[in-house]
Design a protein around this motif. Structure first.
Motif, PDB file in Angstrom:
ATOM      1  N   GLY A 332     -35.192  -3.361 -15.193  1.00 34.77           N
ATOM      2  CA  GLY A 332     -34.489  -4.646 -15.242  1.00 34.77           C
ATOM      3  C   GLY A 332     -35.167  -5.605 -16.191  1.00 34.77           C
ATOM      4  N   SER A 333     -36.509  -5.621 -16.178  1.00 33.26           N
ATOM      5  CA  SER A 333     -37.251  -6.519 -17.064  1.00 33.26           C
ATOM      6  C   SER A 333     -37.075  -6.132 -18.522  1.00 33.26           C
ATOM      7  CB  SER A 333     -38.739  -6.514 -16.687  1.00 33.26           C
ATOM      8  OG  SER A 333     -38.916  -7.093 -15.404  1.00 33.26           O
ATOM      9  N   ASN A 337     -35.633  -8.790 -21.148  1.00 34.34           N
ATOM     10  CA  ASN A 337     -36.368  -9.228 -22.339  1.00 34.34           C
ATOM     11  C   ASN A 337     -35.954  -8.523 -23.617  1.00 34.34           C
ATOM     12  OD1 ASN A 337     -38.237 -11.072 -20.939  1.00 34.34           O
ATOM     13  ND2 ASN A 337     -39.011  -9.223 -19.969  1.00 34.34           N
ATOM     14  N   GLY A 338     -35.031  -7.559 -23.499  1.00 37.42           N
ATOM     15  CA  GLY A 338     -34.610  -6.832 -24.693  1.00 37.42           C
ATOM     16  C   GLY A 338     -35.718  -5.971 -25.262  1.00 37.42           C
ATOM     17  N   LEU A 339     -36.474  -5.286 -24.407  1.00 43.48           N
ATOM     18  CA  LEU A 339     -37.571  -4.425 -24.855  1.00 43.48           C
ATOM     19  C   LEU A 339     -37.151  -2.969 -24.717  1.00 43.48           C
ATOM     20  CD1 LEU A 339     -40.590  -6.244 -23.155  1.00 43.48           C
ATOM     21  CD2 LEU A 339     -39.916  -6.319 -25.563  1.00 43.48           C
ATOM     22  N   GLY A 340     -37.007  -2.280 -25.869  1.00 40.78           N
ATOM     23  CA  GLY A 340     -36.633  -0.873 -25.849  1.00 40.78           C
ATOM     24  C   GLY A 340     -35.166  -0.645 -25.592  1.00 40.78           C
ATOM     25  N   VAL A 341     -34.433  -1.725 -25.431  1.00 38.96           N
ATOM     26  CA  VAL A 341     -33.002  -1.663 -25.155  1.00 38.96           C
ATOM     27  C   VAL A 341     -32.424  -3.023 -25.525  1.00 38.96           C
ATOM     28  CG1 VAL A 341     -33.260  -2.464 -22.778  1.00 38.96           C
ATOM     29  CG2 VAL A 341     -31.342  -0.968 -23.366  1.00 38.96           C
ATOM     30  N   ALA A 342     -31.146  -3.063 -25.858  1.00 40.58           N
ATOM     31  CA  ALA A 342     -30.525  -4.337 -26.202  1.00 40.58           C
ATOM     32  C   ALA A 342     -30.581  -5.280 -25.005  1.00 40.58           C
ATOM     33  CB  ALA A 342     -29.072  -4.119 -26.634  1.00 40.58           C
ATOM     34  N   GLN A 343     -30.910  -6.549 -25.277  1.00 36.17           N
ATOM     35  CA  GLN A 343     -30.990  -7.517 -24.181  1.00 36.17           C
ATOM     36  C   GLN A 343     -29.641  -7.605 -23.465  1.00 36.17           C
ATOM     37  OE1 GLN A 343     -31.552 -11.829 -25.014  1.00 36.17           O
ATOM     38  NE2 GLN A 343     -33.345 -11.668 -23.691  1.00 36.17           N
ATOM     39  N   ALA A 348     -29.816  -6.292 -16.418  1.00 34.44           N
ATOM     40  CA  ALA A 348     -31.069  -6.716 -15.793  1.00 34.44           C
ATOM     41  C   ALA A 348     -30.835  -7.057 -14.326  1.00 34.44           C
ATOM     42  CB  ALA A 348     -31.656  -7.915 -16.529  1.00 34.44           C
ATOM     43  N   VAL A 349     -29.804  -7.846 -14.073  1.00 37.04           N
ATOM     44  CA  VAL A 349     -29.485  -8.238 -12.694  1.00 37.04           C
ATOM     45  C   VAL A 349     -29.156  -7.012 -11.852  1.00 37.04           C
ATOM     46  CG1 VAL A 349     -27.744  -9.392 -11.273  1.00 37.04           C
ATOM     47  CG2 VAL A 349     -28.773 -10.591 -13.208  1.00 37.04           C
TER      48      VAL A 349
END
Length: 729
Positions: A332-333, A337-343, A348-349
């Protein structure tokens, strides 16, 4: 040759303990130690008798024929082995019904291994209608006749299916005392957890050790855990690592994960991130979710492996899909934060919710944050409070802090400062810096708790010592003012500096003031201007105004009226009344900017409406003289009065003049005397002159030549500078 031994299954002559025809091992007690696993190839090959390339069909069929013949003759061991082969499709086509048939024949002869096998068929519903009671009956018969495997299976069934932990322990113990490693491991776990038996770590260690010495990987891992935690045995990280390694090398994924953690933290072994990743990877590739999550963390942080956010996401996802709440939160994080995947706040929710529903307090807090801020979900303060509370009740300090803020501000819940303090206190006691700061604020201001400067200082200090800049500044303020602590300007400067060096703009502004005034530090205009500039560049209005003053007066920087106007304007736009007033003066005088009376009046008004006495007086002058606004005596009197009531001496004198001459109001000598006296007592020579005149002529006051002479004398002694209507300060 009567001395020759023959195989009890196929009657082949035995030259050693292993039958060359069927692979029967005479040294193994199949009745007590049954196995439903196929025999390994090394036990089924007959070297030197049949060419290897033809063994598969010819030898196997011969073995099956011998088993069948012996079985039909009523030999229980052969019936049981033939059943096993049908059960597993070992050398014959798999046929569960045939397996049941032959198991039953052997079982009815009291052969324990067959009783166990028949019970297994009933429990699994293979070759016969599933019937747990029948299965347990046959297992119990096998167990009573000494089958350790049956005892173990009974224990397993009672533990996981019937949820009868005491019965489970009874059967585990029976098998364990017969040397069954799996049962010894499970019995140890029951003692460790206190399930079905009183918790006893020493007994747990005893049984784990017995199983571990037989090579049971689960027991080796559990024994490692006991050494790691010091449960039932003297704590020894080195011994923990030893047992973890044994289990890990046997492929036990929990042990591989635990060994990875030891390498990661340098516990019981020298810290080695590469080795940590190695063991995490082994377990992760076998599907162990905790290791998958750890491996994701390593990729996310570039620890022991090159940083790779996409790899981190891959491993988090694998673990998350298996239900790891930590991995679900981490995934989810990544989306948040859009890390390693599109934000993607919606994704996330989704993952935060999954973790939150599994009781992950950190995820519950983050889900509350998403609701509070409308990220990936419709903004809903009430739902934010629900999730904050769930996490707070589980002891999550960040959630306790957030729930405290909701109560403090009345966001999503009725405002209740005492409840706010309650939650701040819980979080603060766990070291949560924001909560420590907020608790200090409550004590400082008596919000939700009795005002207590000493307690305020205590909590500000705790947060400040953790590096929390806002608390460092507030602690500095306490030292500056002597609130809750002995006044100490040097300590004030020390804490201002700590916060200022972290970029806290208000601390930078106050540190600038200390340098300007030489308070707690050697006076230094250059340092003052430097800290003002740092704060001003961050938008701190007080610092912007002070930097403007530095440029206006050439204090610590070269005099530059245009720069002064620039910084006055920045502060004025933020509503800083001193800056608004001084900007108005610059426009009025044409200092650093082209003269513009309209702009002057506009900025005077902004400051005046905030209660700035100097601006109120200047705006009154504008109205009195019709400069930048239409001439309006009544408005002039109104603004003079506002400034006069705040003690502005010039406004007091000019308001007296308006009363005396009837400018903008009805002539009123008594009011004139009142305001002349106010100004005179502040040292206004002009007011003293007029007050002397009123006493001499008896205007607004009883005629008194002595008083007239006294005020005249004071005026002549020069106790005041000039002032008068139409003039500006």
């Amino acid at each position: 040759m009567s001395g020759q031994r023959r195989c009890p299954i196929c009657s082949e002559t035995l030259r050693s303990g292993l039958c060359p025809a069927c692979g029967y091992d005479v040294s193994r007690d199949y009745a007590r130690w049954p196995t439903l696993q196929p025999l390994p190839d090394r036990l089924r090959t007959v070297p030197g008798r049949v060419p290897e390339e033809t063994w598969g069909i010819r030898v196997e069929q011969s073995v099956i024929d011998r088993y069948r013949k012996a079985a039909e003759q009523g030999r229980a061991s052969a019936q049981c082995e033939l059943a096993r082969r049908y059960y597993q499709g070992d050398g014959v086509e798999q046929d569960a019904q045939q397996a049941v048939k032959w198991y039953r024949k052997a079982a009815e002869q009291g052969y324990p291994m067959a009783e166990y096998g028949l019970g297994l068929c009933y429990v699994e519903g293979r070759g016969v209608e599933q019937d747990f009671e029948q299965g347990l009956k046959w297992w119990q018969r096998a167990a009573e006749e000494g089958s350790a495997e049956a005892s173990f299976r009974l224990g397993f069934h009672y533990f996981y299916i019937k949820r009868d932990e005491e019965q489970a322990v009874r059967w585990y113990r029976k098998a364990a005392e017969q040397g069954h490693a799996g049962a010894q491991s499970r019995l140890g776990k029951c003692y460790y957890d206190g399930t079905g038996v009183a918790r006893d770590y020493r007994q747990a260690v005893r049984w784990y050790r017995k199983a571990a010495r037989q090579g049971n990987a689960n027991a080796q891992n559990y024994l490692g855990i006991c050494y790691f935690r010091g449960n039932g045995v003297e704590q020894s990280y080195a011994q923990a690592v030893r047992w973890y390694r044994k289990a890990a090398e046997l492929g036990q994924t929990g042990a591989q994960c635990n060994l990875g953690v030891c390498y990661f933290n340098g516990t019981g072994v020298e810290k080695d991130y590469v080795q940590a990743v190695y063991w995490y990877q082994k377990a992760a590739e076998q599907g162990e979710p905790e290791s998958q999550n750890h491996l994701g963390n390593c990729y996310a942080g570039g620890i022991g492996v090159a940083r790779d956010d996409s790899q981190a996401v891959q491993w988090y996802r694998k673990a998350a899909e298996q239900g790891s709440d930590c991995a679900q939160y981490n995934l989810g994080s990544c989306y948040f934060n859009g890390l390693g995947v599109a934000q993607d706040y919606v994704q996330a929710v989704e993952w935060y919710r999954r973790a939150a529903q599994r009781g992950n307090a950190v995820a519950q807090n983050r889900l509350g944050y998403c609701y509070a801020n409308g990220l990936g979900v419709a903004q809903d303060d009430a739902k934010a409070v629900i999730w904050y509370r769930k996490a707070a009740d589980r002891g999550e300090p960040a959630a306790q802090q957030n729930l405290g803020l909701c109560y403090f501000n009345g966001t999503g819940v009725a405002q209740d400062r005492s409840q706010a303090v309650h939650w701040f206190q819980k979080a603060a006691q766990q070291g949560e810096m924001n909560a420590q700061h907020n608790l200090g604020f409550c004590y400082l201001n008596g919000a939700g708790v009795e005002l207590d400067y000493v307690q305020a200082v205590k909590w500000f200090r705790k947060a400040a010592e953790q590096g929390y800049a806002a608390s460092q500044f507030d602690l500095g303020l306490c030292y500056f003012h002597g609130a809750g602590v002995v006044q100490d300007m040097r300590q004030a400067v020390q804490w201002y500096r700590k916060a200022a060096e972290q970029g806290e703009p208000t601390a930078q502004y106050h540190l600038g003031n200390c340098y300007l005034e030489g308070t707690g530090v050697r006076q230094d205009d250059g340092q003052a201007a430097l800290w003002y500039r740092k704060a001003a560049n961050q938008g701190q209005a007080g610092a912007q105004y002070s930097l403007g003053r530095c440029y206006f007066n050439g204090t610590g920087v070269g005099r530059d009226e245009r720069q002064a106007v620039t910084w006055y304007r920045e502060a004025a736009k933020q509503g800083e009344p001193d800056a608004q007033c001084d900007l108005g003066r610059c426009y009025f005088d044409g200092t650093g900017v082209e003269r513009d009376y309209g702009q002057a009046a506009q900025w005077y008004r902004k400051a005046a409406e905030q209660g700035h006495a100097g601006a109120q007086y200047s705006l009154g002058n504008c109205y009195f003289n019709g400069v930048g606004v239409g001439q309006d005596g009544a408005q002039a009197v109104q603004w003079y009065r506002k400034a006069a009531e705040q003690g502005n001496v010039n406004a007091q004198y000019d308001l007296g003049e308006c009363c005396y001459y009837g400018h903008g109001m009805k002539q009123d000598y008594e009011q004139a005397v009142l305001w002349y006296r106010e100004a005179a007592e502040q040292g206004s020579g002009a007011a003293m002159e007029m007050l002397s005149r009123c006493y001499r002529l008896g205007l607004g006051v009883r005629r008194n030549l002595v008083q007239s002479a006294m005020w005249q004398l004071r005026a002549k002694r020069g106790q005041s500078g000039e002032s008068g209507a139409g003039k500006r300060p």
